[in-house]
Design an enzyme around this catalytic site. Structure first.
Site, PDB file in Angstrom:
ATOM      1  N   ALA A   1      -2.500   7.755  15.903  1.00  0.00           N
ATOM      2  CA  ALA A   1      -1.043   7.852  15.785  1.00  0.00           C
ATOM      3  C   ALA A   1      -0.545   6.833  14.766  1.00  0.00           C
ATOM      4  CB  ALA A   1      -0.386   7.613  17.144  1.00  0.00           C
ATOM      5  N   ASP A   2      -0.191   7.323  13.583  1.00  0.00           N
ATOM      6  CA  ASP A   2       0.252   6.434  12.511  1.00  0.00           C
ATOM      7  C   ASP A   2       1.570   6.889  11.896  1.00  0.00           C
ATOM      8  OD1 ASP A   2      -0.615   8.700  11.241  1.00  0.00           O
ATOM      9  OD2 ASP A   2      -2.021   7.698   9.890  1.00  0.00           O
TER      10      ASP A   2
ATOM     11  N   LYS B   1       0.847  -1.188   0.000  1.00  0.00           N
ATOM     12  CA  LYS B   1       0.000   0.000   0.000  1.00  0.00           C
ATOM     13  C   LYS B   1       0.882   1.237   0.000  1.00  0.00           C
ATOM     14  CE  LYS B   1      -2.464   1.682   3.576  1.00  0.00           C
ATOM     15  NZ  LYS B   1      -3.595   1.938   4.505  1.00  0.00           N
TER      16      LYS B   1
END
Length: 323
Positions: A222-223, A64
């Site tokens: 939170a990524d 992705k």
């Protein structure tokens, strides 16, 4: 494959099952998933991340490529998150499909929250708090409605328009649910049984004294490195479960407290896959505060994309192109 076609091919039930199976496969050691990599565009307050994975059981691989630009909607009228998922055949290396990633990203994130809530929340949970009212909130309400009997939703957004649009749409879809809107974050957290935090915040916005005993929190915003939504004091006393310890330590809710030495990896109870497999118990006491810290990992995206691809092939949908 376009996003609108993907929505017609994917049900939330299928996504939840696919994500739970992917977590299980990870902790059985039957996936490959290198650490996601990032390109940061500091002057634009945005980034791209690249997320590859291979799931042996499904015999599917893919990557992705997705962005996060929190100011896109306000400045340019564009989505804040967009991207593609490329699926490949591990046997031949042939590219099988290119899918728009917007809805799959929203659904796989919400599905992960649903899986965590299944194992970590109290069985009598009824009041849901949503910190954020965008696409993730839409997907989360649908996903969590499959796991808990949602009777009330308390929702906050930094913009009134987003908040009103969310409630207008969801009230029609869920007529038996009581919706409470607020412009104060505390009111979307305090007294809730389950809370989902869905913001791109880089500083804590959820205070520890708002969280009642027995609350389950899905910390999903939170990524990327530097992002956090929860007061570290919550993590000091909560049972912390992560999607993947390596990924979450780098870019999930625990990344800043770990860097600052507020908590250590010894404070992390385990990964959700361990609980799914029965290697560790989930919720033990009704008064426990549990936190699912999820940065979002590639096996979720590839597992959900595989469901869409398989259904599209069955129905003969999509546009065939020669590469």
């Amino acid at each position: 494959m376009r996003d609108k076609d993907i929505r017609s091919l994917l049900t939330m039930e299928e996504a939840i099952k696919a994500v739970e199976d992917a977590f299980r496969e990870k902790n059985l050691g039957r996936v490959q998933m290198p650490l996601k990599s990032y390109l940061f565009y500091e002057k634009y307050n945005g980034d791209h991340r690249f997320m590859p994975a291979y799931l042996e059981k499904l015999d599917i691989a893919g990557v992705k490529i997705v962005n996060t630009h929190p100011e896109n909607r306000r400045k340019y009228g564009l989505p804040t998150v967009a991207g593609i998922i490329v699926l490949a055949d591990p046997k031949t290396g042939v590219i099988l499909s290119i899918l728009e990633a917007t809805w799959i990203t929203a659904v796989k994130t919400a599905a992960a929250s649903a899986v965590a809530t299944k194992y970590l929340a109290r069985e009598d949970s009824e009041v849901l708090g949503l910190v954020g009212a965008g696409l993730q909130a839409v997907a989360h309400l649908e996903a969590l409605s499959h796991i808990m009997e949602v009777k009330e939703v308390r929702v906050w957004s930094r913009t009134r328009e987003t908040l009103e649009n969310f409630v207008k749409q969801m009230a029609m879809r869920y007529p038996k649910v009581n919706f409470v809107t607020t412009n104060v974050v505390r009111n979307a957290v305090e007294g809730c049984d389950v809370v989902a935090t869905l913001t791109p915040s880089r500083q804590p916005i959820i205070s520890g004294d708002w969280v009642k005993p027995g609350t389950h929190i899905n910390a999903m915003g939170a990524d990327a490195p530097g992002k956090q939504e929860l007061d570290p004091a919550i993590l000091k006393t909560a049972k912390i479960v992560v999607d993947d310890l390596e990924h979450c330590s780098y870019s999930g809710e625990i990344n800043v407290p770990l860097t600052q030495g507020v908590i250590s990896k010894k404070d992390i109870y385990g990964e959700i896959g361990e609980i799914i497999l029965g290697q560790k118990p989930g919720r033990i006491r009704p008064d426990e505060v549990t936190v699912f810290a999820s940065t979002g990992i590639a096996i979720q995206d590839i597992a959900v994309a595989e469901v869409v691809y398989r259904e599209a092939v069955r129905l003969g949908l999509g546009v065939k192109i020669e590469l």
